[in-house]
Every structure is written in structure tokens, then in C-alpha cells.
Design a protein around this motif. Structure first.
Motif, PDB file in Angstrom:
ATOM      1  N   LEU A   1      22.546   2.426  -6.549  1.00 15.31           N
ATOM      2  CA  LEU A   1      21.830   1.186  -6.877  1.00 15.31           C
ATOM      3  C   LEU A   1      20.326   1.408  -6.921  1.00 15.31           C
ATOM      4  O   LEU A   1      19.616   0.766  -7.693  1.00 15.31           O
ATOM      5  CB  LEU A   1      22.181   0.092  -5.867  1.00 15.31           C
ATOM      6  N   LEU A   2      19.844   2.327  -6.092  1.00 16.09           N
ATOM      7  CA  LEU A   2      18.414   2.646  -6.105  1.00 16.09           C
ATOM      8  C   LEU A   2      18.057   3.417  -7.373  1.00 16.09           C
ATOM      9  O   LEU A   2      17.039   3.175  -8.013  1.00 16.09           O
ATOM     10  CB  LEU A   2      18.035   3.475  -4.873  1.00 16.09           C
ATOM     11  N   ARG A   3      18.919   4.352  -7.755  1.00 18.40           N
ATOM     12  CA  ARG A   3      18.675   5.157  -8.954  1.00 18.40           C
ATOM     13  C   ARG A   3      18.642   4.255 -10.186  1.00 18.40           C
ATOM     14  O   ARG A   3      17.857   4.448 -11.109  1.00 18.40           O
ATOM     15  CB  ARG A   3      19.777   6.224  -9.079  1.00 18.40           C
ATOM     16  N   TRP A   4      19.480   3.243 -10.191  1.00 21.09           N
ATOM     17  CA  TRP A   4      19.520   2.314 -11.330  1.00 21.09           C
ATOM     18  C   TRP A   4      18.544   1.157 -11.169  1.00 21.09           C
ATOM     19  O   TRP A   4      18.562   0.211 -11.944  1.00 21.09           O
ATOM     20  CB  TRP A   4      20.944   1.785 -11.504  1.00 21.09           C
ATOM     21  N   LYS A   5      17.767   1.213 -10.098  1.00 18.29           N
ATOM     22  CA  LYS A   5      16.765   0.180  -9.821  1.00 18.29           C
ATOM     23  C   LYS A   5      17.342  -1.225  -9.781  1.00 18.29           C
ATOM     24  O   LYS A   5      16.671  -2.193 -10.158  1.00 18.29           O
ATOM     25  CB  LYS A   5      15.599   0.260 -10.820  1.00 18.29           C
ATOM     26  N   VAL A   6      18.602  -1.312  -9.380  1.00 21.81           N
ATOM     27  CA  VAL A   6      19.133  -2.638  -9.056  1.00 21.81           C
ATOM     28  C   VAL A   6      18.503  -3.015  -7.723  1.00 21.81           C
ATOM     29  O   VAL A   6      18.015  -4.122  -7.526  1.00 21.81           O
ATOM     30  CB  VAL A   6      20.673  -2.603  -8.950  1.00 21.81           C
ATOM     31  N   LYS A   7      18.444  -2.032  -6.832  1.00 25.07           N
ATOM     32  CA  LYS A   7      17.704  -2.176  -5.579  1.00 25.07           C
ATOM     33  C   LYS A   7      16.424  -1.355  -5.677  1.00 25.07           C
ATOM     34  O   LYS A   7      16.399  -0.331  -6.358  1.00 25.07           O
ATOM     35  CB  LYS A   7      18.528  -1.615  -4.419  1.00 25.07           C
ATOM     36  N   HIS A   8      15.389  -1.808  -4.999  1.00 28.25           N
ATOM     37  CA  HIS A   8      14.148  -1.032  -4.964  1.00 28.25           C
ATOM     38  C   HIS A   8      13.831  -0.547  -3.556  1.00 28.25           C
ATOM     39  O   HIS A   8      12.972   0.293  -3.358  1.00 28.25           O
ATOM     40  CB  HIS A   8      12.978  -1.870  -5.488  1.00 28.25           C
ATOM     41  N   LYS A   9      14.524  -1.136  -2.588  1.00 29.28           N
ATOM     42  CA  LYS A   9      14.287  -0.756  -1.190  1.00 29.28           C
ATOM     43  C   LYS A   9      15.643  -0.605  -0.501  1.00 29.28           C
ATOM     44  O   LYS A   9      16.615  -1.289  -0.869  1.00 29.28           O
ATOM     45  CB  LYS A   9      13.493  -1.852  -0.471  1.00 29.28           C
ATOM     46  N   THR A  10      15.707   0.254   0.496  1.00 23.84           N
ATOM     47  CA  THR A  10      16.987   0.454   1.191  1.00 23.84           C
ATOM     48  C   THR A  10      17.226  -0.681   2.188  1.00 23.84           C
ATOM     49  O   THR A  10      16.304  -1.415   2.548  1.00 23.84           O
ATOM     50  CB  THR A  10      17.003   1.786   1.960  1.00 23.84           C
ATOM     51  N   ASN A  11      18.472  -0.773   2.654  1.00 19.23           N
ATOM     52  CA  ASN A  11      18.837  -1.806   3.632  1.00 19.23           C
ATOM     53  C   ASN A  11      17.943  -1.737   4.868  1.00 19.23           C
ATOM     54  O   ASN A  11      17.475  -2.761   5.357  1.00 19.23           O
ATOM     55  CB  ASN A  11      20.296  -1.612   4.074  1.00 19.23           C
ATOM     56  N   ASP A  12      17.724  -0.522   5.368  1.00 21.93           N
ATOM     57  CA  ASP A  12      16.934  -0.385   6.590  1.00 21.93           C
ATOM     58  C   ASP A  12      15.465  -0.745   6.370  1.00 21.93           C
ATOM     59  O   ASP A  12      14.830  -1.326   7.241  1.00 21.93           O
ATOM     60  CB  ASP A  12      17.052   1.045   7.141  1.00 21.93           C
ATOM     61  N   GLU A  13      14.938  -0.401   5.193  1.00 22.77           N
ATOM     62  CA  GLU A  13      13.542  -0.771   4.897  1.00 22.77           C
ATOM     63  C   GLU A  13      13.372  -2.291   4.891  1.00 22.77           C
ATOM     64  O   GLU A  13      12.412  -2.836   5.433  1.00 22.77           O
ATOM     65  CB  GLU A  13      13.118  -0.207   3.535  1.00 22.77           C
ATOM     66  N   LEU A  14      14.340  -2.966   4.264  1.00 22.35           N
ATOM     67  CA  LEU A  14      14.255  -4.434   4.171  1.00 22.35           C
ATOM     68  C   LEU A  14      14.437  -5.072   5.540  1.00 22.35           C
ATOM     69  O   LEU A  14      13.753  -6.037   5.889  1.00 22.35           O
ATOM     70  CB  LEU A  14      15.301  -4.959   3.187  1.00 22.35           C
ATOM     71  N   ARG A  15      15.355  -4.498   6.325  1.00 28.33           N
ATOM     72  CA  ARG A  15      15.601  -5.034   7.667  1.00 28.33           C
ATOM     73  C   ARG A  15      14.323  -4.929   8.506  1.00 28.33           C
ATOM     74  O   ARG A  15      13.936  -5.873   9.175  1.00 28.33           O
ATOM     75  CB  ARG A  15      16.747  -4.247   8.318  1.00 28.33           C
ATOM     76  N   GLN A  16      13.658  -3.775   8.401  1.00 35.53           N
ATOM     77  CA  GLN A  16      12.429  -3.574   9.163  1.00 35.53           C
ATOM     78  C   GLN A  16      11.352  -4.571   8.725  1.00 35.53           C
ATOM     79  O   GLN A  16      10.637  -5.150   9.549  1.00 35.53           O
ATOM     80  CB  GLN A  16      11.915  -2.137   8.959  1.00 35.53           C
ATOM     81  N   ARG A  17      11.272  -4.796   7.430  1.00 36.51           N
ATOM     82  CA  ARG A  17      10.287  -5.737   6.910  1.00 36.51           C
ATOM     83  C   ARG A  17      10.530  -7.142   7.471  1.00 36.51           C
ATOM     84  O   ARG A  17       9.616  -7.845   7.872  1.00 36.51           O
ATOM     85  CB  ARG A  17      10.361  -5.751   5.379  1.00 36.51           C
ATOM     86  N   PHE A  18      11.808  -7.525   7.521  1.00 36.12           N
ATOM     87  CA  PHE A  18      12.176  -8.833   8.055  1.00 36.12           C
ATOM     88  C   PHE A  18      11.793  -8.947   9.538  1.00 36.12           C
ATOM     89  O   PHE A  18      11.207  -9.943   9.966  1.00 36.12           O
ATOM     90  CB  PHE A  18      13.681  -9.066   7.871  1.00 36.12           C
ATOM     91  N   VAL A  19      12.090  -7.908  10.299  1.00 36.30           N
ATOM     92  CA  VAL A  19      11.766  -7.942  11.731  1.00 36.30           C
ATOM     93  C   VAL A  19      10.256  -8.065  11.907  1.00 36.30           C
ATOM     94  O   VAL A  19       9.773  -8.885  12.694  1.00 36.30           O
ATOM     95  CB  VAL A  19      12.323  -6.690  12.443  1.00 36.30           C
ATOM     96  N   ASN A  20       9.503  -7.288  11.137  1.00 36.18           N
ATOM     97  CA  ASN A  20       8.045  -7.328  11.257  1.00 36.18           C
ATOM     98  C   ASN A  20       7.481  -8.708  10.934  1.00 36.18           C
ATOM     99  O   ASN A  20       6.497  -9.150  11.536  1.00 36.18           O
ATOM    100  CB  ASN A  20       7.407  -6.285  10.337  1.00 36.18           C
TER     101      ASN A  20
END
Lengths: 322, 102
Positions: free
Chosen positions: A219-238
Motif C-alpha cells: 500500500l505504501l509502494r502504491w501510495k494508497v498509504k503515505h505513512k505506516t501504522n506505527d507512524e500514524l499511531r505515534q502522531r496521534f499520541v503526540n
């Protein structure tokens, strides 16, 4: 759609051309050539997302008649109506990939389709409605803001629309939370209890950890997603920790610490066993949610039939008149 | 677009494409689609789905099956007649130095 599922591997030249378009940041539109696997992944992701919006109406709908004031009731009604709209935006986007909405709804009703595990938790008090708006919609916004740049045009456009509307959801939730947090000791205890119950499931909304996420790389290679699950989770926590501090609420994680170097709020281990159990259908409300959806679908049958009959009658009359 | 088939008994109703006009003088733009039994019903559904916050002052609904679209595969040759005529753009023409307002 004209494209038939292919039994043979994709044409390498077409694949390369497709990847080049993605890498150049172009958006893919319904009639463009796309690998069958891209189409499948999108149908999977988008239909799960649409189902989540629809099932997401249930835990909140539970409190509409018991909202503590007219103001709160109007907001909650509008929010739940938005969720229905969001479901429809995404179903409509999914249909551009050549699937019927009716087919997707069938998959949801007979239990084949997945939806966000968060909606399988119960809403036990009014404070849950505030906390859902704050944490659950907050997490969804973090996710969807990135999906608004997804390579598939109809999905990205639906996300842009949804993100605009969900900011109201988050703020109405936080207003409820802040009001209760500044209220009587009983209200404070009620909202703290809701936070304690919703915090971990909200973190699970971002999906499995990157080390355990089978679909992420593709999904990242096809740019359906631009960030990984863990990156987004960290952003939410911050984003969320300072908001909790601002209203004197504690988050139920003794390991939560600020790392001045990375500027991240580091958090404890997520209970993945619970996550997988809920996904497998064994969460507190899985059966109840599906039963409610099935009942709603059955109870709406006469409306669908009546509208059909009315339209048929109108068509008959206009041909007779002509 | 997906073709609108004759619906089965438990119908999801035919598909309609929705176009919204944001303000006076603006063009109607594609917003998405809705399922509806007839045109009037499609307009009402389009209002509820795509204009809950004053996003539109006018709506069009069109049966999806009525839309004819160009094919991306033929986009090159199809649009070619318009692409090789640089003289249709003002930059093609030379203007003497110092002449303004052209």
C-alpha cells in the motif's frame, strides 16, 4: 467496468508504467488501467472503511435519546448523520472500482466483511460519547488526513470531504470531555473511566504494528498509504497527550513518557491479543452490532420496496400520458 | 461508470451521478453518486449526502448509465488535435517591445 480479473500475471510493461505514474504523484482514476491487486486492495480497504462509518453510528446512536441537553442532542444527531454520509461517500468511491454497494452491504450483514474493531466496544456512559468524539474521531482524522493524498482519486476526494466534516466531531467530543472534566467529582470520575476504557482501543485503530502488517509495504509502494501504522499511531499520541493534560485527565499507561530527543510521547505495549480477538469477532459487542445492522436492513426493506413501487407507478403514468 | 442494471427484488436502486454548484456563477462540479428509485428521490438523497452544510445552491442528478466518457487508453490520439496547435495560445504570437495591453 471493462477490465476482467486476470488469471495470468500482469503485463510487466503496464505495471512499470503504472508504478511510474504513482511515483510521479499522479492520481489514478476509475477507468485507468490498474493492476488487479491494486483494485482488490482498494476494494478491501475502502469497503472496510465504509462499513466502519456505518457500524460506527451504533455506539453513538445508543445515546441520542439520553443526551443531557437539547444542544448536545442536536450535535450528536448531526454527527451520527454525518457518519451515514461518510459511509455513503466511501461506498460510492468503492463502486467506481466495479463493485456494487449491495454486494458490499451483503458482505457486512453476513459477517464476511471487517470493520474497525473500535466499534465493538460498548458505550456505557454519556462520557463515552465525548471520549469517542475526542479519541476515536481524533484517531480517524489522523488516519484520514493522510488518506486524503491516496493515489486513487475517488478515495482521496471522499477523504477530503470527510476530514472537513470530522473536525466538528472531534471538537464536539472534546467539549463534552472538557465540561465533564471541570464538573463535579462524579462527572470527573465518569469521564476518567471512559478515557481509561477507550484509550487502548483507540491506539489499536491504527492497525497492527509495522512489523506485523501484511499489507503495508504494498500500500505504501502504491501510495494508497503515505505513512505506516506505527507512524500514524505515534502522531496521534503526540497530539493527544497534551490535550489530556490540559483538562487534567490521565491516560491509562504508566509507561507514557516524553522523549525530549525524538519529541515523541513514548507509550507502553499494546495488547495485541485483545486486538486480534476483537477482529476475530469476539469483542464485547461484535454480535450485537451485526444483529442491529441486520435488523436495520430488514426494517428498511419496506421503504426500499415502496420507493421502487412509487417510481414504477410514476414511469407508468408518464408513458400512459405520452 | 458502472452500468445501471435492472435491480433485483431487494433493490439498492439505480445509480445517479451528482453535480453541485457551490455559489452563484460557479460551474456544476461532480461530487459523487447516490442510489435512488427516481429523479426526485435522487435529488433528495443528493441533498442529504452532498449538501448538509450549505455546500451547494444547485444540484444536478444524472443517471450514471447516461454518462458517456472518453477512454483513458485513447487519450493520446483523442486529444491530439488540440495539442499540436500552439497557435491557439497567445504566447505563440510575438509582440513588438514596449507595446502594452495585449
Amino acid at each position: 467496468m471493462e477490465q476482467k480479473p486476470q488469471a495470468t500475471p500482469e503485463d510487466p510493461a503496464k505495471l512499470a508504467q503504472f508504478q511510474a505514474r504513482i511515483d510521479a504523484g499522479e492520481s489514478i482514476e476509475p477507468k485507468d488501467w490498474m493492476p488487479e491487486r491494486y483494485r482488490k486492495q482498494l476494494v478491501r480497504m475502502m469497503s472496510q472503511h465504509a462499513h466502519s462509518e456505518i457500524v460506527g453510528m451504533l455506539p453513538e446512536g445508543n445515546w441520542i435519546t439520553r443526551a443531557p441537553s437539547l444542544r448536545r442532542k442536536m450535535s450528536l444527531l448531526a454527527k451520527v448523520q454525518d457518519e451515514a454520509g461518510h459511509g455513503l461517500y466511501i461506498y460510492c468511491g468503492t463502486e467506481t472500482l466495479g463493485v456494487d454497494r449491495a454486494e458490499l452491504v451483503d458482505q457486512l450483514l453476513d459477517g464476511r466483511a471487517k470493520y474497525s474493531s473500535i466499534f465493538n466496544y460498548p458505550t456505557l456512559s454519556w462520557a463515552d460519547i465525548g471520549v469517542i468524539g475526542w479519541l476515536v474521531d481524533g484517531a480517524a482524522i489522523v488516519n484520514q488526513t493522510v488518506l486524503a493524498k491516496a493515489s486513487y482519486g475517488p478515495y482521496a476526494r471522499a477523504m477530503i470531504r470527510i476530514c472537513k466534516e470530522e473536525n466538528f466531531h472531534k471538537r464536539q467530543g472534546f467539549e463534552i470531555v472538557a465540561t465533564l472534566a471541570a464538573g463535579t467529582p462524579a462527572q470527573q470520575a465518569m469521564v476518567q473511566d471512559a478515557v481509561n476504557r477507550w484509550w487502548w482501543p483507540s491506539l489499536m485503530m491504527f492497525g497492527p504494528s509495522d512489523t506485523d502488517s501484511p499489507n503495508s509495504a504494498e500500500l505504501l509502494r502504491w501510495k494508497v498509504k503515505h505513512k505506516t501504522n506505527d507512524e500514524l499511531r505515534q502522531r496521534f499520541v503526540n497530539l493527544t497527550v497534551p490535550q489530556a493534560i490540559a483538562v487534567n485527565l490521565t491516560l491509562p499507561d504508566p509507561d507514557l513518557t516524553y522523549n525530549a530527543e525524538t519529541k515523541n510521547w513514548e507509550f507502553g505495549e499494546i495488547d495485541w491479543a485483545e486486538f486480534h480477538e476483537v477482529i476475530r469477532g469476539n469483542g464485547p459487542c461484535n454480535r450485537e452490532r451485526l444483529a442491529a445492522r441486520r435488523a436495520a436492513h430488514e426494517n428498511g426493506r419496506w421503504v426500499r420496496e415502496a420507493a421502487e413501487a412509487h417510481a414504477a407507478k410514476q414511469r407508468r403514468r408518464s408513458t400512459e400520458a405520452a | 461508470m458502472t452500468d445501471t442494471r435492472q435491480p433485483p427484488t431487494d433493490t439498492q436502486w439505480p445509480l445517479w451521478e451528482v453535480f453541485t454548484q457551490r455559489e452563484q456563477g460557479a460551474p456544476h462540479e461532480h461530487a459523487g453518486s447516490v442510489h435512488a428509485a427516481d429523479a426526485e428521490h435522487a435529488l433528495q438523497n443528493a441533498r442529504d449526502v452532498y449538501a448538509r452544510r450549505g455546500e451547494a445552491i444547485s444540484l444536478w442528478v444524472v443517471p450514471s448509465s447516461a454518462i458517456v466518457a472518453s477512454t483513458p487508453g485513447d487519450a493520446g490520439p483523442f486529444f491530439d488535435p488540440g495539442n499540436d496547435k500552439a497557435y491557439r495560445h497567445p504566447q505563440f504570437y510575438k509582440v513588438p517591445r514596449g507595446v502594452r495591453g495585449l
